[in-house]
Write an enzyme that holds these catalytic residues in place. Sequence first.
Site, PDB file in Angstrom:
ATOM      1  N   TYR A 153       2.791   5.024 -18.402  1.00 28.39           N
ATOM      2  CA  TYR A 153       1.468   4.512 -18.097  1.00 28.39           C
ATOM      3  C   TYR A 153       1.606   3.063 -17.668  1.00 28.39           C
ATOM      4  O   TYR A 153       2.202   2.262 -18.390  1.00 28.39           O
ATOM      5  CB  TYR A 153       0.594   4.612 -19.348  1.00 28.39           C
ATOM      6  CG  TYR A 153      -0.811   4.105 -19.152  1.00 28.39           C
ATOM      7  CD1 TYR A 153      -1.758   4.867 -18.485  1.00 28.39           C
ATOM      8  CD2 TYR A 153      -1.193   2.861 -19.646  1.00 28.39           C
ATOM      9  CE1 TYR A 153      -3.052   4.399 -18.298  1.00 28.39           C
ATOM     10  CE2 TYR A 153      -2.486   2.389 -19.473  1.00 28.39           C
ATOM     11  CZ  TYR A 153      -3.407   3.160 -18.801  1.00 28.39           C
ATOM     12  OH  TYR A 153      -4.685   2.694 -18.629  1.00 28.39           O
ATOM     13  N   ASP A 256       8.280  -2.724 -16.657  1.00 30.35           N
ATOM     14  CA  ASP A 256       6.916  -2.901 -17.161  1.00 30.35           C
ATOM     15  C   ASP A 256       7.021  -3.155 -18.664  1.00 30.35           C
ATOM     16  O   ASP A 256       7.155  -2.240 -19.463  1.00 30.35           O
ATOM     17  CB  ASP A 256       6.061  -1.663 -16.860  1.00 30.35           C
ATOM     18  CG  ASP A 256       4.640  -1.824 -17.402  1.00 30.35           C
ATOM     19  OD1 ASP A 256       4.357  -2.863 -18.030  1.00 30.35           O
ATOM     20  OD2 ASP A 256       3.821  -0.907 -17.191  1.00 30.35           O
ATOM     21  N   LYS A 284      -0.236  -7.563 -23.374  1.00 28.93           N
ATOM     22  CA  LYS A 284      -0.333  -7.304 -24.817  1.00 28.93           C
ATOM     23  C   LYS A 284       0.159  -8.439 -25.717  1.00 28.93           C
ATOM     24  O   LYS A 284      -0.582  -9.374 -25.957  1.00 28.93           O
ATOM     25  CB  LYS A 284       0.382  -6.004 -25.134  1.00 28.93           C
ATOM     26  CG  LYS A 284      -0.092  -4.861 -24.191  1.00 28.93           C
ATOM     27  CD  LYS A 284      -0.515  -3.635 -24.857  1.00 28.93           C
ATOM     28  CE  LYS A 284      -0.999  -2.600 -23.839  1.00 28.93           C
ATOM     29  NZ  LYS A 284      -1.894  -1.620 -24.323  1.00 28.93           N
TER      30      LYS A 284
HETATM   31  N1  PMP Z   1       1.655  -0.951 -18.675  1.00 31.53           N
HETATM   32  C1  PMP Z   1       1.890  -0.461 -19.895  1.00 31.53           C
HETATM   33  C2  PMP Z   1       3.298  -0.104 -20.273  1.00 31.53           C
HETATM   34  C3  PMP Z   1       0.863  -0.275 -20.809  1.00 31.53           C
HETATM   35  O1  PMP Z   1       1.106   0.226 -22.024  1.00 31.53           O
HETATM   36  C4  PMP Z   1      -0.454  -0.632 -20.413  1.00 31.53           C
HETATM   37  C5  PMP Z   1      -1.627  -0.477 -21.362  1.00 31.53           C
HETATM   38  N2  PMP Z   1      -1.487   0.408 -22.403  1.00 31.53           N
HETATM   39  C6  PMP Z   1      -0.653  -1.148 -19.129  1.00 31.53           C
HETATM   40  C7  PMP Z   1       0.427  -1.306 -18.291  1.00 31.53           C
HETATM   41  C8  PMP Z   1      -2.013  -1.545 -18.666  1.00 31.53           C
HETATM   42  O2  PMP Z   1      -2.440  -2.692 -19.311  1.00 31.53           O
HETATM   43  P1  PMP Z   1      -3.990  -3.034 -19.408  1.00 31.53           P
HETATM   44  O3  PMP Z   1      -4.600  -2.023 -20.302  1.00 31.53           O
HETATM   45  O4  PMP Z   1      -4.025  -4.435 -19.959  1.00 31.53           O
HETATM   46  O5  PMP Z   1      -4.540  -2.977 -18.028  1.00 31.53           O
END
Ligand code: PMP
Length: 450
Positions: A153, A256, A284
Amino acid sequence: MTTESAAHPAPTLRRDVQLATWQRAARIMPGGTNSNFRAWGEATIYVDRGRGGRVWDLDGNEYVDLRMGYGPVILGHADPRVDDHVNERMRAGVSFSLTSEDEIQVVELICELTGWVEMARMTVSGTEATMHAMRTARAYTGRDKIVKFEGQYHGVHDYALISVLPNDVTQLGDRDNPVRLAWGRGIPEAVASTVIPVPFNDTATLRRIFEREGEDIAGVIIEPILGNAQGIMPREGFHREVRELTREFGALLIFDEVKTGFRLARGGAAEFFGITPDLATYAKAMGNGYPAAAFGGTAEIMSVMPRNMSHGGTYAGNRVAAAAAVATLSILRDPAVLEGIAATGRAIQAGLEDIISRRGLPHVFTGHPTMFGIMFAEEIPADYRGWAATDAALYDAIAVGMQARGAMPEPDSREPWFVCAAHDGTDVARTLEAFEGALDAALETRADDR
Ligand code: PMP
């Protein structure tokens, strides 16, 4: 879902205020929430407050929080060191569309803690960070296609919503020739056609794809562990092979690190696995829950901005987010903080291991002690497809039962448990007690159903 039996009745949660709130909210917000991931129908939780490792809902029910906002709250809810710094800085104004020193401090801290990022830009969300990292790879290489891994994700922009987390894994197509599965409607085929999904841990398929269309591939984006699928770890050598393949075919490697950054190690998964990508995304843990995010990489690649690639944002680097990131990253400089979180995670895992083993259930732990999953399976699957073979229904029943007993993991087996610096011995004990009660109730329900 019923998970309870007469021998292990679940303590009943108060729900009156939340039910009324849900009815009020669902009239004006789809699903009664601001995110599909929080829309749990009548079981939707409406939160009042959090402190440290605990959270309280609008009915006053108290929980050990094992979701921690899907990971960002690494120090604990309402950490006064972060909140006081944000408060102090925000009194001087928050949004100028001019650059404050706070933002420069953030990027200096990212460069220092990662040890390899030379330049970065702030965004407001992880979604924006991955979207811009993908664009940077395209802008730098002049190629259009991006490889991603199934079950990963990367946020909610169109390029990220391909082959993410289907409940029915057969929708992903043949393992040798995976299909591009758009998550929901509204994603143009023209966009989806530039994204190539590959099973995690599978460099043979990745090589085949590079050999077939390597000239069009700008980059490979990867969550270094399957953070959105129980934290499944890469097999030995996987990241090294991906790194070598990207170099061989002139594509960029994007880590990521939205979930792993400043959590697996101060330098994130890149440090933990000893791999240097070309670009990375952070969010995060960098802001302890404030909307701070960034993408960064080598100076040569990031220098496609400002002249040759668009990146902007009225709120990019806003003072609230920047001040939160300065305070949080400054605290995470001390290696004892992450070591402490990992020690708490290991204590929870040891307790769970004891409880599950005494009942003779096959199980494995996935992930890292600071963010881990529990699978009821004989062995850890290599990829997202393998998750379907685990006893996810048992996990889900336990998660729901735990909530009724005062500890809240995500009620979906794909999301890991998140540990924060504020979780203490009492939180660990309460978590284990809730788990044991919920496990026994779930097992009895199963026995009754047979
Ligand atoms: N990349 C990863 C690995 C994530 O876990 C998430 C959110 N769970 C995102 C991108 C997207 O981040 P956001 O919810 O702040 O848009």
